[in-house]
Design an enzyme around this catalytic site. Structure first.
Site, PDB file in Angstrom:
ATOM      1  N   ILE A 127      -8.576  26.212   6.080  1.00 25.72           N
ATOM      2  CA  ILE A 127      -8.186  26.306   7.480  1.00 25.72           C
ATOM      3  C   ILE A 127      -9.425  26.571   8.330  1.00 25.72           C
ATOM      4  O   ILE A 127     -10.484  26.923   7.808  1.00 25.72           O
ATOM      5  CB  ILE A 127      -7.162  27.437   7.718  1.00 25.72           C
ATOM      6  N   TYR A 142     -18.268  14.807   7.993  1.00 24.77           N
ATOM      7  CA  TYR A 142     -17.176  14.660   8.959  1.00 24.77           C
ATOM      8  C   TYR A 142     -16.309  13.463   8.567  1.00 24.77           C
ATOM      9  O   TYR A 142     -16.768  12.326   8.529  1.00 24.77           O
ATOM     10  CB  TYR A 142     -17.727  14.526  10.376  1.00 24.77           C
ATOM     11  N   TYR A 154     -15.974  29.975   8.769  1.00 26.64           N
ATOM     12  CA  TYR A 154     -15.790  28.773   7.951  1.00 26.64           C
ATOM     13  C   TYR A 154     -17.051  28.464   7.143  1.00 26.64           C
ATOM     14  O   TYR A 154     -16.989  28.176   5.945  1.00 26.64           O
ATOM     15  CB  TYR A 154     -15.437  27.598   8.867  1.00 26.64           C
TER      16      TYR A 154
END
Length: 240
Positions: free
Chosen positions: A85, A179, A147
Site C-alpha cells: 500500500i 513505474y 514506502y
C-alpha cells in the site's frame, strides 16, 4: 503433482499478472487479497484462480491463511510477497499511523508470510520466495519515506533469508519494478506522471505482464542457482 503458490495482493494489477503467469506454468495458485470482495470474485470468475482473504500485516491471520490454502490446495512451495500500500506525504506531514501502516503491510507482510511458509519449504528442501520491492526502495522518492523504507527493507530481508535458505533448496529473490501501468500509478497526477515517463530511457511505463515474467522465472525449476538477487525491471530508469 503441480506445485502450489501463494501470491499476496494477487487479484489486481501486478499481482493478478503474476498469478496468471504462474498458472500458465502449471502452478496451482492461491491469490490472497485484503479487502475488495467484489473485485476478488470477479478475478476468480475471470481467471479460474481461487482467492483467499486475509490481512498480510496480521501475523496470526497469515498463519491461518496459509494453513487454509494448504488444506485446500496442498503444501505451499512458492510464495510471492506482492501485497503493498501507499500512504504518501512529506515527512513533516506524515502521521505515525501513515508510517506504521505502510511498514506493517509492505515489510511486515513479507516476514509474516515467509514465517508461515518457509518451515515447510525447508523441510521439503525446495522452495521459491520472491519479494516485490520497488525502484523507490533503491533510489528513494520524495514524499515516500515510509514506502521507500519498507521496500528498501524488503531488499535487505531478501538477501538475509537467501543465506538461510540456500542449503535447504529454498531460493529467495526480489523483483524491483519501476513505474508500471497499474491503478496505483494511474492515480498519479498527469503532469507528475509525464515528468516520470520523461526520465525512463525506454520512454514508456512498464506493463504488469513484464514484471510477471521476471517473477515466473525466479519461481521456476530453472532458477535454482539464483538466490539473494534483485531483478530490476524499470526501463533503465535506475541502474542499480
Amino acid at each position: 503433482m503441480a506445485r502450489v503458490a501463494i501470491v499476496t495482493g494477487g487479484t489486481r494489477g501486478i499481482g493478478e499478472a503474476i498469478s496468471l503467469a504462474l498458472k500458465d506454468q502449471g502452478v496451482r495458485v492461491a491469490a490472497n487479497y485484503a479487502g475488495n470482495d467484489e473485485k476478488a470474485r470477479a478475478f476468480t470468475e475471470r481467471n479460474g484462480i481461487a482467492a483467499f482473504k486475509w490481512d498480510v500485516g496480521d501475523f496470526a491471520a497469515c498463519a491461518a491463511g496459509v494453513k487454509r490454502v494448504e488444506e485446500e490446495l496442498g503444501p505451499v512451495e512458492i510464495l510471492v510477497n506482492n501485497a503493498g500500500i501507499t500512504r504518501d506525504a512529506t515527512l513533516h506531514k506524515m502521521t505515525a499511523e501513515m508510517w506504521d501502516e505502510v511498514i506493517r503491510i509492505n515489510l511486515g507482510g513479507c516476514f509474516n508470510m515467509a514465517h508461515a511458509c518457509y518451515p515447510g519449504m525447508r523441510s521439503r528442501r525446495w522452495g521459491r520466495i520472491v519479494n516485490i520491492g520497488s525502484i523507490n526502495g533503491q533510489a528513494g522518492q520524495y514524499g515516500q519515506v515510509n514506502y521507500a523504507a519498507a521496500k528498501s527493507g524488503i531488499h535487505g530481508f531478501t538477501k538475509a533469508l537467501a543465506q538461510e535458505g540456500a542449503r535447504s533448496g529454498v531460493t529467495v529473490n526480489a523483483v524491483a519494478p519501476g513505474y508500471i501501468d497499474t491503478d496505483m500509478v494511474a492515480a498519479v497526477p498527469p503532469e507528475v506522471l509525464e515528468k516520470i515517463v520523461a526520465k525512463i530511457p525506454v520512454g514508456r511505463l512498464g506493463q504488469a505482464s513484464e514484471i510477471a515474467r521476471g517473477v515466473a522465472f525466479l519461481c521456476s525449476e530453472e532458477a535454482g542457482f539464483v538466490t539473494g538477487s534483485t531483478l530490476s525491471i524499470n526501463g533503465g530508469q535506475h541502474m542499480y
